[in-house]
Enzyme design. Structure first.
Site, PDB file in Angstrom:
ATOM      1  CB  CYS A 231      -1.525  -5.626  -2.061  1.00  0.00           C
ATOM      2  SG  CYS A 231      -3.153  -4.880  -2.248  1.00  0.00           S
ATOM      3  CG  HIS A 543      -1.243  -1.208  -3.423  1.00  0.00           C
ATOM      4  ND1 HIS A 543      -1.186  -2.523  -3.815  1.00  0.00           N
ATOM      5  CD2 HIS A 543       0.034  -0.860  -3.095  1.00  0.00           C
ATOM      6  CE1 HIS A 543       0.057  -2.958  -3.743  1.00  0.00           C
ATOM      7  NE2 HIS A 543       0.820  -1.964  -3.308  1.00  0.00           N
TER       8      HIS A 543
END
Length: 844
Positions: A231, A543
């Site tokens: 990510c 994330h």
């Protein structure tokens, strides 16, 4: 559920009457039951009835007089026309002289005689057609009847000429004076509208378009698949992909030069190919080729842990990628002049981003940038012959077209021997002005374009621009170029940080008579175009998500392969603060304010008597709308209602509870059976409205006549009941609202629900084991929960006053903060982007 309750109540009345009892108690109750009993009283079947505590469990006491032989409710729904009532009367009643059939209508609950009186069936002849059994609702103006005919014939109401006794039927005529009878034939004249022709070309669905056209229709580019903790790479690429100049430079890239190594060439080509694929695809793209080349060029991005690729720092990926592209696309160097205080010297420094250092004094991006331009360094002083501390004050000497700003949120914590994250909230604007961070020389260059920009903004506001002489105009045209090289996108700084925000292209002023490649002059004002955020405690976990402004001005959140449209006002909320992973949902009446807002307005406006008279005849929400109409007809203004609401008392300590919960990062929402006008007026008066991200309640608005209208949250008149639970009012099921909120939340989010009334019981039943229920003691929801606590999955923390509410709420928030392993913290670093190094003058 409602018909069953009514049927059981009516059977109780029949049984009590047959036993010769003088009265009977009915429980539970409903508004339909009250309306039915009113008709029974009016027709003389019962003496009287009295409703006790209608807002809690409730009870109705009915006084009997021995006249009820039989009554009951039809358990299944049947829709009938007005002309069919007589048929149902014959079928259901023992004789034509005895008894009544009670029906629900748009005018409320009526017996069959009243329903027939209000509706007349006529036949209408138009041209060669005859429409039998057209119902006339005599309680509505003739315009409504004309609209019915419009649906049947296609003749607009303004063209209809309907013959009745005394001439043509007017829109505002009185039906009682027209003498229209059941079965009468009416003649209508008028021309129907032209029938809409079918389109020559049938509709084309977006799925059938070529993929290149689908990209244009969707309005944003494709997402990127997560290949296993990638990510950080996906969000970096999405932000850089928003820079059109970078894509143009990549397109022009011819091949490897003599001074460029093979892996840098391969990474540049992979970036170009991936950007081209993103521009032509709608479905998510797999960046496998780019990822393989990135790991080959920078092996640290290929580190493994327990057989899986490790999460990496997006800022590091950003820096390494931009360094490679700057070598491949040959960005120009920028000079930095540093003059030591007391001892003259000059040196060059290339800076690829501004840093926002975060401390206790920094609350806004601009403050952090000013702090970052001041620092101390220690070096040997030739004049002193020893080390000395120098104060380093930097100023921007040249501006790029794109500017990168990095929020330095990660630092090395020696105690735990790991990177720690600063969770402090730092606000930032969508438009950043760096004029006061520039050197005096650069400020002089920016004055001309900034004056032009101010004049253009003044023209939009209707102001006249200042007069300028010819010399000043010539200076504006021949102003030196303040831009850096426009070949390479802006780069993030080399310091460890958490996220990258991207305000982009500056406001440029175009000068006449200047070549196109030199027409734009920077003003020092930058617009935000991309944000890269991080959720989590560590740079090596959590994330990363990209938020990118598209060419059409809309914002898209790129969560790997899932592009999600977002509003611009939501982008500036990504300012950190250590989100506690909590959504706190408040009821309003008797939870935020210490009263019922509906009752408060009715009592304060002197309408209590009328309210009590109408209460048994209609639902609460409809009654409040009716009361607002009555107040308007009496000449009461919206300002009077607003002043009345501002006097409503708050629960003690509730203001500090709300502000402290918001400061701790809670997402605050309201779910209430009041209405938007009441809630917003009270919260705005007390300065609390801005703390709530969402208000779920009955719509309340002021119409064109200045009258307050209150509508139901759920349209219970035109559809089946939304909830079978008896504690839920027909106009709003809070449990349904909680279900929707839960579906929109991250799985790690916890809900704290605060309420007091019967309607909050359905909400408590829909909470999960990880959630918390905070009922007010000795109020209806508390009584319902105590009747069977095993039905509630959430943990229960009751409160009795404002002090206990605040203490319990903040304690739960702190508890959740400690329990959460992954804090949902979308604080940021700024990528305001920059072509080439950012030159800074550094006097020592």
């Amino acid at each position: 559920m409602g018909r069953r309750i009514l049927n059981e109540a009516l059977r109780a009345i029949v049984n009590a009457d047959k036993r010769g009892k003088a009265s009977v108690n009915l429980q539970p109750i409903s508004t339909v039951m009250s309306s039915f009993l009113k008709i029974m009283k009016y027709r003389g079947y019962i003496k009287d009835f009295q409703v006790f505590d209608p807002h809690r469990v409730g009870r109705i006491t009915v006084e009997l007089q021995g006249r009820v032989n039989d009554c009951g409710a039809i358990m299944h729904r049947q829709d009938i026309k007005a002309h069919q009532i007589e048929e149902y009367k014959t079928r259901l009643l023992p004789t034509r002289q005895w008894g009544y059939v009670v029906v629900t209508t748009s005018d409320g609950i009526l017996d069959h005689e009243e329903a027939i009186r209000r509706n007349i069936g006529v036949s209408v002849k138009w041209q060669k057609e005859t429409f039998p059994a057209v119902e006339i609702d005599t309680s509505q103006p003739p315009l409504v009847f004309k609209c019915q005919l419009y649906d049947l014939t296609g003749v607009p109401p303004e063209r209809q000429k309907i013959m009745v006794k005394g001439g043509l039927l007017k829109d505002d005529a009185d039906w009682s004076k027209l003498g229209v009878k059941e079965g009468q034939k009416l003649m209508m004249m008028g021309t129907a509208d032209e029938i809409v022709k079918a389109p020559e070309k049938g509709p084309v669905f977006m799925e059938d378009l070529p993929e290149e056209e689908q990209v244009v229709a969707v309005g944003h580019t494709a997402g990127l698949y997560n290949l296993g903790n990638t990510c950080y790479m996906n969000s970096t690429l999405q932000c850089l992909h928003s820079v059109s100049e970078l894509k143009s430079a990549l397109t022009k890239y011819q091949g490897r030069g003599n001074d460029l190594d093979q892996t840098s060439h391969q990474l540049t080509v992979a970036t170009r190919d991936l950007f081209n694929e993103l521009d032509t695809k709608v479905k998510p793209v797999s960046p496998v080729q780019f990822w393989m080349v990135l790991r080959k060029k920078y092996p640290q991005f290929g580190q493994l842990q327990n057989g899986a690729f490790m999460q990496q720092d997006a800022e590091e990926c950003w820096t390494q990628l931009m360094y490679t592209l700057s070598q491949s696309l040959k960005a120009s160097d920028s000079r930095v002049h540093c003059a030591e205080s007391g001892e003259e010297s000059t040196e060059e420094e290339s800076v690829y981003a501004l840093k926002c250092h975060i401390s206790q004094e920094v609350n806004h991006l601009h403050e952090g940038l000013k702090h970052a331009l001041k620092s101390e360094l220690e070096k040997v002083s030739p004049s002193l012959g020893r080390s000395a501390v120098y104060l380093k004050e930097s100023r921007i000497n040249k501006l790029p077209s794109y500017l990168t700003v990095q929020f330095v949120r990660f630092f090395w914590k020696r105690e735990s021997n790991q990177k720690a994250k600063i969770l402090r909230k730092v606000d930032y604007p969508v438009e950043l002005d760096v004029y006061d961070l520039c050197s005096d020389e650069l400020r002089k260059k920016l004055e001309g374009p900034r004056q032009i920009l101010r004049d253009e903004e003044g023209k939009k506001l209707g102001l006249k621009p200042k007069d300028k002489n010819n010399d000043s105009k010539d200076k504006d045209v021949n102003m030196p170029d303040a831009e850096g090289s426009s070949d390479v996108s802006g780069e993030a700084s080399g310091a460890t940080s958490e996220q990258v925000i991207v305000p982009s292209c500056t406001h440029g002023i175009r000068a006449a008579g200047v070549p196109s490649e030199k027409q734009e002059h920077l003003t020092g004002v930058y617009d935000l175009v991309a944000v890269l955020t991080h959720k989590g405690r560590s740079a090596d976990s959590g994330h990363y998500v990209a938020w990118v402004k598209q060419e059409n001005g809309k914002w898209i959140q790129f969560d790997d392969d899932n592009p999600i449209p977002q509003r611009e006002e939501g982008i500036t909320k990504l300012s950190g603060g250590g989100m506690a992973g909590v959504v706190a949902i408040f009821d309003f009446d008797k939870t935020i304010i210490d009263c019922d807002s509906d009752n408060w307005v009715v009592d304060e406006m002197g309408a209590t008597e009328l309210f009590d008279q109408l209460l048994p005849t209609m639902p609460w929400n409809s009654l409040m709308d009716r009361m607002m109409r009555e107040l308007h007809s009496q000449g009461r203004t919206i300002e009077e209602i607003s002043d009345c609401l501002k006097r409503a008392p708050l629960i003690p300590n509730i203001a500090s509870a709300i502000t402290n919960a918001h400061a701790l990062g809670c997402d605050l929402k309201i779910v209430s059976d009041a209405n938007t006008f009441f809630i917003q007026t009270i919260l705005k008066h007390h300065g609390l409205l801005e703390y709530f991200s969402e208000i779920n309640t009955n719509p309340g608005f002021v119409d064109e006549q200045g009258m307050l209208r209150i509508l139901p949250y759920h349209d219970f008149k035109s559809c089946l009941p939304v909830c079978d639970l008896e504690s839920c009012p027909p106009n709003m099921c809070k449990g349904r609202v909680i279900e929707r909120i839960k579906a929109s939340l991250d799985g790690n989010k916890r809900i704290i629900y605060l309420g007091d009334g019967k309607g909050d019981y359905c909400s408590s039943l829909n909470l999960r084991e990880q959630d918390f229920m905070m009922p007010r003691k000795n109020y209806p929801v508390w009584d319902l929960i105590c009747s069977d606590p095993s039905l509630i999955k959430a943990k229960i923390h009751a409160w009795s006053d404002g002090e206990e509410l605040e203490s319990s709420l903040l304690h739960l928030i702190h508890t959740v903060s400690y329990l959460e392993d992954n804090i949902h913290d979308e604080s940021n670093d700024l990528f305001i982007s920059g072509f080439g190094p950012l030159p800074i003058s550094v006097p020592h």
